[in-house]
Design a protein around this motif. Structure first.
Motif, PDB file in Angstrom:
ATOM      1  N   LEU A 127      10.183   2.220  10.690  1.00 51.99           N
ATOM      2  CA  LEU A 127       8.728   2.017  10.657  1.00 51.99           C
ATOM      3  C   LEU A 127       8.066   3.115   9.827  1.00 51.99           C
ATOM      4  CD1 LEU A 127       6.179   0.509  11.756  1.00 51.99           C
ATOM      5  CD2 LEU A 127       6.100   2.269  13.533  1.00 51.99           C
ATOM      6  N   ILE A 128       8.468   4.355  10.075  1.00 51.54           N
ATOM      7  CA  ILE A 128       7.834   5.475   9.377  1.00 51.54           C
ATOM      8  C   ILE A 128       8.232   5.516   7.907  1.00 51.54           C
ATOM      9  CG2 ILE A 128       7.591   7.981   9.326  1.00 51.54           C
ATOM     10  CD1 ILE A 128       6.276   6.615  11.738  1.00 51.54           C
ATOM     11  N   ARG A 129       9.513   5.257   7.647  1.00 55.43           N
ATOM     12  CA  ARG A 129       9.941   5.314   6.249  1.00 55.43           C
ATOM     13  C   ARG A 129       9.456   4.101   5.468  1.00 55.43           C
ATOM     14  NH1 ARG A 129      15.805   6.356   4.755  1.00 55.43           N
ATOM     15  NH2 ARG A 129      16.121   4.480   5.973  1.00 55.43           N
ATOM     16  N   GLY A 130       9.168   3.031   6.187  1.00 58.20           N
ATOM     17  CA  GLY A 130       8.827   1.788   5.519  1.00 58.20           C
ATOM     18  C   GLY A 130       7.347   1.626   5.206  1.00 58.20           C
ATOM     19  N   THR A 131       6.513   2.582   5.640  1.00 63.12           N
ATOM     20  CA  THR A 131       5.078   2.463   5.362  1.00 63.12           C
ATOM     21  C   THR A 131       4.626   3.676   4.557  1.00 63.12           C
ATOM     22  OG1 THR A 131       4.652   3.494   7.514  1.00 63.12           O
ATOM     23  CG2 THR A 131       4.541   1.107   7.424  1.00 63.12           C
ATOM     24  N   PRO A 132       3.587   3.503   3.717  1.00 63.32           N
ATOM     25  CA  PRO A 132       3.163   4.618   2.846  1.00 63.32           C
ATOM     26  C   PRO A 132       2.612   5.792   3.656  1.00 63.32           C
ATOM     27  CG  PRO A 132       2.158   2.537   2.170  1.00 63.32           C
ATOM     28  CD  PRO A 132       2.794   2.295   3.495  1.00 63.32           C
ATOM     29  N   LEU A 133       2.957   6.981   3.218  1.00 56.19           N
ATOM     30  CA  LEU A 133       2.499   8.197   3.883  1.00 56.19           C
ATOM     31  C   LEU A 133       0.968   8.264   3.887  1.00 56.19           C
ATOM     32  CD1 LEU A 133       2.822  10.996   5.100  1.00 56.19           C
ATOM     33  CD2 LEU A 133       3.415  11.871   2.855  1.00 56.19           C
ATOM     34  N   LEU A 134       0.364   7.857   2.763  1.00 56.12           N
ATOM     35  CA  LEU A 134      -1.096   7.934   2.682  1.00 56.12           C
ATOM     36  C   LEU A 134      -1.741   7.013   3.720  1.00 56.12           C
ATOM     37  CD1 LEU A 134      -3.311   9.346   1.143  1.00 56.12           C
ATOM     38  CD2 LEU A 134      -3.339   7.475  -0.493  1.00 56.12           C
ATOM     39  N   ALA A 135      -1.148   5.832   3.892  1.00 52.53           N
ATOM     40  CA  ALA A 135      -1.662   4.896   4.900  1.00 52.53           C
ATOM     41  C   ALA A 135      -1.544   5.508   6.287  1.00 52.53           C
ATOM     42  CB  ALA A 135      -0.903   3.585   4.823  1.00 52.53           C
ATOM     43  N   GLN A 136      -0.411   6.188   6.537  1.00 51.16           N
ATOM     44  CA  GLN A 136      -0.230   6.836   7.840  1.00 51.16           C
ATOM     45  C   GLN A 136      -1.299   7.903   8.065  1.00 51.16           C
ATOM     46  OE1 GLN A 136       3.787   8.293   7.671  1.00 51.16           O
ATOM     47  NE2 GLN A 136       4.640   6.236   7.462  1.00 51.16           N
ATOM     48  N   PHE A 140      -6.528  13.960   0.354  1.00 48.93           N
ATOM     49  CA  PHE A 140      -7.266  12.703   0.524  1.00 48.93           C
ATOM     50  C   PHE A 140      -7.947  12.617   1.886  1.00 48.93           C
ATOM     51  CE2 PHE A 140      -4.467  11.693  -2.956  1.00 48.93           C
ATOM     52  CZ  PHE A 140      -5.282  10.941  -3.786  1.00 48.93           C
ATOM     53  N   ILE A 141      -7.490  13.431   2.835  1.00 48.54           N
ATOM     54  CA  ILE A 141      -8.232  13.474   4.099  1.00 48.54           C
ATOM     55  C   ILE A 141      -8.932  14.836   4.222  1.00 48.54           C
ATOM     56  CG2 ILE A 141      -6.837  11.725   5.280  1.00 48.54           C
ATOM     57  CD1 ILE A 141      -5.456  14.046   6.793  1.00 48.54           C
ATOM     58  N   TYR A 190      -6.340   9.718  10.507  1.00 50.52           N
ATOM     59  CA  TYR A 190      -7.608  10.406  10.260  1.00 50.52           C
ATOM     60  C   TYR A 190      -8.811   9.527  10.587  1.00 50.52           C
ATOM     61  CZ  TYR A 190     -10.996  13.368   7.856  1.00 50.52           C
ATOM     62  OH  TYR A 190     -12.053  14.176   7.552  1.00 50.52           O
ATOM     63  N   TYR A 191      -8.774   8.277  10.058  1.00 49.73           N
ATOM     64  CA  TYR A 191      -9.929   7.401  10.260  1.00 49.73           C
ATOM     65  C   TYR A 191      -9.746   6.463  11.444  1.00 49.73           C
ATOM     66  CZ  TYR A 191     -11.185   8.855   5.530  1.00 49.73           C
ATOM     67  OH  TYR A 191     -11.496   9.588   4.434  1.00 49.73           O
ATOM     68  N   GLY A 192      -8.490   6.036  11.661  1.00 52.94           N
ATOM     69  CA  GLY A 192      -8.242   4.971  12.627  1.00 52.94           C
ATOM     70  C   GLY A 192      -8.216   5.428  14.073  1.00 52.94           C
ATOM     71  N   TYR A 202     -10.195  20.239  11.706  1.00 52.77           N
ATOM     72  CA  TYR A 202      -9.346  19.230  12.331  1.00 52.77           C
ATOM     73  C   TYR A 202      -8.531  18.426  11.322  1.00 52.77           C
ATOM     74  CZ  TYR A 202     -13.240  16.040  11.322  1.00 52.77           C
ATOM     75  OH  TYR A 202     -14.225  15.322  10.708  1.00 52.77           O
ATOM     76  N   ALA A 203      -9.086  18.255  10.104  1.00 52.17           N
ATOM     77  CA  ALA A 203      -8.334  17.490   9.097  1.00 52.17           C
ATOM     78  C   ALA A 203      -6.952  18.114   8.876  1.00 52.17           C
ATOM     79  CB  ALA A 203      -9.099  17.449   7.788  1.00 52.17           C
ATOM     80  N   PHE A 204      -6.910  19.433   8.901  1.00 51.74           N
ATOM     81  CA  PHE A 204      -5.645  20.143   8.685  1.00 51.74           C
ATOM     82  C   PHE A 204      -4.644  19.787   9.785  1.00 51.74           C
ATOM     83  CE2 PHE A 204      -3.000  23.872   9.566  1.00 51.74           C
ATOM     84  CZ  PHE A 204      -2.418  24.065   8.322  1.00 51.74           C
ATOM     85  N   TRP A 205      -5.110  19.766  11.030  1.00 54.53           N
ATOM     86  CA  TRP A 205      -4.199  19.483  12.149  1.00 54.53           C
ATOM     87  C   TRP A 205      -3.715  18.047  12.107  1.00 54.53           C
ATOM     88  CZ3 TRP A 205      -2.501  23.731  14.067  1.00 54.53           C
ATOM     89  CH2 TRP A 205      -3.313  24.864  14.013  1.00 54.53           C
ATOM     90  N   ILE A 206      -4.607  17.167  11.687  1.00 49.65           N
ATOM     91  CA  ILE A 206      -4.194  15.764  11.572  1.00 49.65           C
ATOM     92  C   ILE A 206      -3.153  15.620  10.462  1.00 49.65           C
ATOM     93  CG2 ILE A 206      -5.014  13.464  10.915  1.00 49.65           C
ATOM     94  CD1 ILE A 206      -7.582  14.084  12.444  1.00 49.65           C
ATOM     95  N   ALA A 207      -3.355  16.369   9.371  1.00 51.77           N
ATOM     96  CA  ALA A 207      -2.384  16.324   8.278  1.00 51.77           C
ATOM     97  C   ALA A 207      -1.021  16.821   8.760  1.00 51.77           C
ATOM     98  CB  ALA A 207      -2.873  17.175   7.108  1.00 51.77           C
ATOM     99  N   ILE A 208      -1.007  17.914   9.544  1.00 49.53           N
ATOM    100  CA  ILE A 208       0.271  18.424  10.068  1.00 49.53           C
ATOM    101  C   ILE A 208       0.953  17.353  10.913  1.00 49.53           C
ATOM    102  CG2 ILE A 208       1.277  20.016  11.766  1.00 49.53           C
ATOM    103  CD1 ILE A 208      -0.150  22.223  10.594  1.00 49.53           C
ATOM    104  N   LEU A 209       0.153  16.685  11.752  1.00 47.02           N
ATOM    105  CA  LEU A 209       0.709  15.619  12.592  1.00 47.02           C
ATOM    106  C   LEU A 209       1.324  14.522  11.723  1.00 47.02           C
ATOM    107  CD1 LEU A 209       0.993  14.474  15.468  1.00 47.02           C
ATOM    108  CD2 LEU A 209      -1.220  13.338  15.140  1.00 47.02           C
ATOM    109  N   GLY A 210       0.568  14.114  10.706  1.00 43.48           N
ATOM    110  CA  GLY A 210       1.051  13.050   9.821  1.00 43.48           C
ATOM    111  C   GLY A 210       2.335  13.432   9.109  1.00 43.48           C
TER     112      GLY A 210
END
Lengths: 349, 281
Positions: free
Chosen positions: A167-176, A283-284, A181-183, A204-212
């Protein structure tokens, strides 16, 4: 020079070795090139990291104490470089066609002036890039190891690891990143922590990026580690169990130490990818390296020079990363395990 | 030559045990050992998929016995050893080690494996550890020994197999014979009641086999209970107290080496030894 002659006399004293390994002029030339290249690399490394570390230290500590030009301000003035560029380009004009190389020098001086100007912004961006990459890689590793073990030894629940990875490898990182971030209401939740975005703590954007990046990287790392796990001979675990270790202990003490050595080259690859993929955090709105460069470029429109400088910083980070990982690989190398031994022999020759 | 092994189960050193010879009823502590076999296998069945590898094997091995398992490849010898050590799950039957039923559902296989040492055909030394650390790993993690005690014990086991000088070598730096001797030392360090050898010399050159067989001969002299799968008939003749001939997952014939070698009661057995001697001469 003196070292070269030393080698010759040493081999002449030992006739047996002399017939085999007397260095030819070509070998000597090559080894002196190697030495020069090595010195150059060390010098470049010291300049690059010296600049970054000084910049970070200054912006956090000394600028806050009111010392020097202030946080985010250049140490040097770009004026001398600009003056040099101006006089070089006027000189280039007066030399006609012969002035072309002088024109290049003028451009270089221009870029240097720009570098001095935007250097502080790039250094701050590089801080976010480094922090983002290292923490995501480390956290991702902590998820990837159990994930890979589940995938290989999990029996009936191995499909869980498979599903996550695919699932993770099959979807774009940017979408994740956008989903996180938004979803999801993560930003509101993170903002409840009063420390987020205050003082040294990034927003918070930074922490979300780390999570992603952690989630994304864990899937890729799990695949590398799975490959390495399968490289380790089955008999190793059997032997571990035969002396009374449980299956888990056998994996922990016998299989994993070998696996992780095998996985280092692939892991280096992931690190290199992540350094550059971390630019997606821009981008975020995470003010990392690419975000800073792009930001300045879109207001000054000096895209070529700015992205050129940006490339140099990324290159510096990536080369440092591969260098460090190469050292780690040699440091933990065990005779007969993986390819590190052969490469190490080459390196010590 | 031998390190004192006071925690040997019966509380005696190997030298004392050797002194007993065949009179195992002599001391009270080993009286039970004489009446009860140390290792007992009852009607063991094991299949891999549709293929039945063991078809009702029963076997009793006394303390101090050296049982050599022989038979054509695919006869189930290695599988039998793996069942004894709980490395393979059995389909039906019972295995007892002393008073403990190995195959009981409430028996911890890790406990059993500590009491049964195993030496593998493909040696399987832990590739990332030195010879010494191959031995200390089990002592530290299974026995919970201190680093110093484990190191001391490892060094004495390495000395026992004649490899004191290779303690810091990695497996890749050792010859096949040296590796297998470390493999034996690793198993011995856990103070096993029984040692299982699964074709310990098959992967080695004849020259290197000999150094391994010498170590095994010494173990026999010390009175170690051993179950050995091997094609080394010299070892079987010299050291075995019994030979079991397996074919197609069943015991065809069992008896002392002299009788099986000289006067086997089954045609199949005679045929097998004939073939083996041709191969090896």
């Amino acid at each position: 020079m003196t070292e070269g002659t030393d080698v010759t006399t040493a081999t002449e004293r030992d006739p047996v070795a002399g017939t085999e390994s007397r260095p030819t002029a070509r070998d000597r030339l090559r080894s002196s090139f190697d030495r020069a290249g090595h010195l150059l690399a060390v010098f470049a490394g010291i300049v690059f990291w010296g600049w970054l570390l000084t910049r970070w230290l200054y912006d956090w500590v000394f600028a806050r104490l009111g010392i020097g030009p202030g946080a985010g301000e250049a140490f040097l003035s770009p004026a001398p470089f600009e003056a040099l560029a101006a006089s070089l380009s006027s000189a280039a004009g007066s030399f006609g066609p012969l002035g072309v190389p002088i024109g290049w020098l003028a451009s270089a001086a221009d870029a240097a002036a720009l570098g001095v100007e935007i250097g502080p912004a790039l250094a701050t961006g590089a801080w976010y890039t480094v922090l983002l990459t290292l923490s995501s890689l480390t956290l991702g590793f902590c998820i990837a190891v159990p994930l890979a073990i589940l995938r290989v030894y999990g029996g009936p629940v191995r499909w869980l690891a498979l599903a996550y990875t695919e699932l993770i490898r099959g979807t774009p990182l940017l979408a994740q990143l956008f989903v996180l971030y938004y979803g999801l209401p993560l930003s509101a939740w993170l903002n409840d922590f009063s420390v987020v975005g205050r003082g040294f703590v990034p927003g918070y954007a930074f922490w979300i990026a780390i999570l992603g990046f952690t989630i994304n990287g864990s899937a890729y790392q799990a695949e590398y580690i799975r490959g390495a796990l399968e490289t380790v001979d089955e008999g190793q675990l059997t032997a571990a169990r035969a002396i009374g270790l449980s299956k888990f202990e056998g994996i922990r003490h016998v299989v994993l130490p070998q696996t992780l050595r095998y996985a280092i080259p692939a892991w280096t690859n992931e690190l290199v990818y992540l350094i550059k993929y971390s630019s997606l955090a821009g981008f975020i709105t995470v003010p990392e390296l690419y975000y800073r460069g792009n930001d300045i470029a879109s207001s000054t429109l000096e895209y070529t020079s700015i992205f050129g400088l940006l490339a140099i910083v990324y290159l510096g980070l990536v080369l440092s990363a591969t260098n460090v990982m190469g050292r780690v690989e040699r440091h933990v190398a065990v005779p007969g395990l993986g390819g590190a031994e052969g490469r190490q022999q080459e390196a010590t020759e | 030559m031998t390190a004192p092994r006071t925690d040997d189960g019966d509380g005696r050193t190997a030298d004392e045990r050797r002194g007993d010879g065949d009179e195992r009823t002599g001391s009270p502590s080993s009286a039970t050992a004489a009446t009860d076999p140390l290792l007992r296998v009852e009607n063991l069945h094991k299949s891999y998929g549709a293929e039945e590898v063991l078809r009702g094997v029963s076997l009793e091995i006394d303390r101090g016995d050296v049982e050599v398992l022989v038979g054509p490849s695919g006869s189930g010898k290695s599988t039998l050893l793996q069942c004894l050590n709980c490395l393979t799950e059995i389909d039906s039957g019972h295995i007892y080690l002393g008073d403990t039923e190995v195959t009981a559902s409430d028996t911890d296989p890790n406990e059993i494996r500590q009491q049964i040492g195993m030496v593998f055909q493909d040696i399987n030394l832990f590739a990332h550890l030195t010879a010494r650390k191959n031995i200390t790993l089990g002592l530290r993690k299974v026995r919970g020994m201190s680093a110093d005690a484990a190191r001391e014990r490892a060094d004495s086991e390495l000395d026992r197999v004649g490899l004191a000088d290779q303690a810091d070598s990695y497996p890749a730096q050792l010859s096949g014979g040296q590796k297998q001797r470390v493999g034996i030392a690793r198993a011995l360090a856990m103070d096993p009641e029984v040692m299982l050898f699964d074709e310990p010399t098959s992967a080695l050159d004849p020259e290197l086999s000999n150094e391994v067989l010498t170590v095994m001969d010494e173990l026999v002299d010390e009175g170690m209970t051993m179950v050995v799968v091997t094609h080394e008939m010299r070892f079987a003749r010299g050291a075995a107290s019994g030979i079991t001939f397996l074919a197609d997952g069943q015991i065809v014939e069992r008896g002392p080496p002299e009788r099986l070698f000289e006067n086997p009661s089954h045609e199949r057995t005679a045929q097998f030894f004939e073939n083996i001697s041709h191969d090896h001469d």
